[in-house]
Scaffold this active site. Structure first.
Site, PDB file in Angstrom:
ATOM      1  N   LYS A  42     119.697   4.339  45.637  1.00 12.60           N
ATOM      2  CA  LYS A  42     119.552   5.611  45.293  1.00 12.60           C
ATOM      3  C   LYS A  42     118.319   6.384  44.727  1.00 12.60           C
ATOM      4  CE  LYS A  42     124.381   5.438  43.814  1.00 12.60           C
ATOM      5  NZ  LYS A  42     125.147   5.480  42.265  1.00 12.60           N
ATOM      6  N   GLY A  43     117.647   5.137  44.534  1.00 18.19           N
ATOM      7  CA  GLY A  43     116.225   5.465  43.918  1.00 18.19           C
ATOM      8  C   GLY A  43     115.202   6.253  44.531  1.00 18.19           C
ATOM      9  N   ASP A  99     111.524   3.484  45.955  1.00 15.51           N
ATOM     10  CA  ASP A  99     111.278   4.001  44.604  1.00 15.51           C
ATOM     11  C   ASP A  99     110.331   2.863  43.962  1.00 15.51           C
ATOM     12  OD1 ASP A  99     113.192   1.881  44.401  1.00 15.51           O
ATOM     13  OD2 ASP A  99     114.310   2.851  42.656  1.00 15.51           O
ATOM     14  N   ASP A 102     109.829  -4.369  42.575  1.00 16.93           N
ATOM     15  CA  ASP A 102     109.479  -5.440  41.337  1.00 16.93           C
ATOM     16  C   ASP A 102     109.393  -6.801  41.784  1.00 16.93           C
ATOM     17  OD1 ASP A 102     109.883  -6.682  38.771  1.00 16.93           O
ATOM     18  OD2 ASP A 102     111.875  -5.975  38.449  1.00 16.93           O
ATOM     19  N   LYS A 130     105.123  -2.722  40.662  1.00 20.70           N
ATOM     20  CA  LYS A 130     105.036  -3.296  39.338  1.00 20.70           C
ATOM     21  C   LYS A 130     103.980  -4.525  39.760  1.00 20.70           C
ATOM     22  CE  LYS A 130     109.240  -2.984  37.083  1.00 20.70           C
ATOM     23  NZ  LYS A 130     110.459  -3.262  36.435  1.00 20.70           N
ATOM     24  N   PHE A 151     110.168  -1.895  31.819  1.00 20.01           N
ATOM     25  CA  PHE A 151     111.437  -1.201  32.705  1.00 20.01           C
ATOM     26  C   PHE A 151     111.362   0.469  32.768  1.00 20.01           C
ATOM     27  CE2 PHE A 151     115.554   0.315  34.137  1.00 20.01           C
ATOM     28  CZ  PHE A 151     115.823  -0.738  35.067  1.00 20.01           C
ATOM     29  N   ILE A 152     111.111   0.899  33.896  1.00 24.90           N
ATOM     30  CA  ILE A 152     110.644   2.185  34.305  1.00 24.90           C
ATOM     31  C   ILE A 152     111.655   3.186  34.588  1.00 24.90           C
ATOM     32  CG2 ILE A 152     109.015   3.663  35.673  1.00 24.90           C
ATOM     33  CD1 ILE A 152     107.669   1.385  34.406  1.00 24.90           C
ATOM     34  N   ASP A 158     116.709   4.654  37.614  1.00 23.55           N
ATOM     35  CA  ASP A 158     117.741   4.664  36.729  1.00 23.55           C
ATOM     36  C   ASP A 158     117.840   3.553  35.907  1.00 23.55           C
ATOM     37  OD1 ASP A 158     118.820   2.954  38.856  1.00 23.55           O
ATOM     38  OD2 ASP A 158     120.448   3.042  37.548  1.00 23.55           O
TER      39      ASP A 158
HETATM   40  P1  IMP Z   1     113.146  -5.900  43.683  1.00 26.06           P
HETATM   41  O1  IMP Z   1     113.957  -6.370  44.748  1.00 26.06           O
HETATM   42  O2  IMP Z   1     113.149  -6.849  42.545  1.00 26.06           O
HETATM   43  O3  IMP Z   1     111.604  -5.623  44.141  1.00 26.06           O
HETATM   44  O4  IMP Z   1     113.722  -4.530  43.009  1.00 26.06           O
HETATM   45  C1  IMP Z   1     113.803  -3.556  43.650  1.00 26.06           C
HETATM   46  C2  IMP Z   1     115.047  -2.503  43.158  1.00 26.06           C
HETATM   47  O5  IMP Z   1     115.151  -2.841  41.824  1.00 26.06           O
HETATM   48  C3  IMP Z   1     114.049  -1.362  43.091  1.00 26.06           C
HETATM   49  O6  IMP Z   1     114.469  -0.525  44.391  1.00 26.06           O
HETATM   50  C4  IMP Z   1     115.231  -0.476  42.054  1.00 26.06           C
HETATM   51  O7  IMP Z   1     116.052   0.084  42.582  1.00 26.06           O
HETATM   52  C5  IMP Z   1     115.276  -1.601  40.946  1.00 26.06           C
HETATM   53  N1  IMP Z   1     114.244  -1.754  39.957  1.00 26.06           N
HETATM   54  C6  IMP Z   1     113.438  -2.688  39.950  1.00 26.06           C
HETATM   55  N2  IMP Z   1     112.676  -2.373  38.792  1.00 26.06           N
HETATM   56  C7  IMP Z   1     112.881  -1.155  38.209  1.00 26.06           C
HETATM   57  C8  IMP Z   1     112.671  -0.450  37.100  1.00 26.06           C
HETATM   58  O8  IMP Z   1     111.727  -0.823  36.550  1.00 26.06           O
HETATM   59  N3  IMP Z   1     113.332   0.909  37.071  1.00 26.06           N
HETATM   60  C9  IMP Z   1     114.483   1.017  37.736  1.00 26.06           C
HETATM   61  N4  IMP Z   1     114.828   0.200  38.801  1.00 26.06           N
HETATM   62  C10 IMP Z   1     114.070  -0.798  38.923  1.00 26.06           C
HETATM   63 MG    MG Z   2     116.076   0.794  44.828  1.00 25.30          MG
END
Ligand code: IMP
Ligand code: MG
Length: 178
Positions: A42-43, A99, A102, A130, A151-152, A158
């Site tokens: 949803k982000g 969004d 990470d 990030k 954490f953002i 969210d």
């Molecule tokens: P990744 O697969 O670790 O890159 O994580 C990606 C997903 O995790 C993003 O699309 C976000 O929905 C969520 N996410 C990662 N870091 C944050 C954060 O700092 N705040 C909020 N959501 C996050």
């Molecule tokens: Mg996401």
């Protein structure tokens, strides 16, 4: 400022200016290409809503749902499609609107999945990067901002489904999730 926010990283105005800049770039790059912008739920929805209004070219939108987080602040490492892309993207120009990157696991998974549907081109437009949390060469064609490894929340992002409606982007106080 909301009481659970440690620090505002980007104000409403900062975001507005950056979105307009990205909009100009994307409009130029995708002229006559009628791209499909796929937002990741949803982000990514707040970013999508703003970015499409900064574009002056014909576009289509679509949504995909991916879950990797649950209510924790650490990636589970398992990516699952919760809502598939329901339109035919073969031979179309596709731009993923996400969004935050990470670990990069989600985007990696989505990219490979969508590539399997044979789009004419597939690129990513990411709101937040990030830095240091993932391999450097993840291939974001468009990026709004770098953020520290914290954490953002806000502007779509969210923690436990809260804070998505904050108009700015900020660091969540650690005491909220520790
Ligand atoms: P990744 O697969 O670790 O890159 O994580 C990606 C997903 O995790 C993003 O699309 C976000 O929905 C969520 N996410 C990662 N870091 C944050 C954060 O700092 N705040 C909020 N959501 C996050
Ligand atoms: Mg996401």
């Amino acid at each position: 400022m909301h009481k659970d926010i440690e620090k505002i990283l980007f104000s409403e105005q900062d975001i507005k200016e950056k979105v307009e800049e990205l909009g100009r770039q994307i409009s130029g790059d995708y002229k006559n290409k009628n791209p499909i912008l796929i937002s990741i739920l949803k982000g990514g929805v707040v970013f999508l809503a703003d970015i499409i209004r900064a574009l002056d070219i014909p576009i289509e939108i679509e949504f995909m749902g991916v879950a990797s987080y649950g209510n924790s602040t650490k990636s589970s490492g398992v990516v699952q499609i919760t809502k598939d892309c329901n339109i035919d993207i073969s031979d179309r120009h596709v731009l993923i609107i996400e969004d935050i990157v990470d670990t990069g696991l989600s985007l990696n998974y989505i990219t490979r999945y969508l590539q399997g549907k044979n789009p004419k081109s597939l690129k990513m437009c990411v709101l937040l990067d990030k830095v240091g949390a993932h391999e450097p060469d993840i291939g974001m064609a468009y990026k709004a901002f770098d953020v520290p490894n914290e954490f953002i929340v806000g502007y779509g992002l969210d923690y436990d489904e809260k804070y998505r409606n904050l108009p700015y982007i900020g660091i969540l106080k650690k005491e909220i999730y520790q």
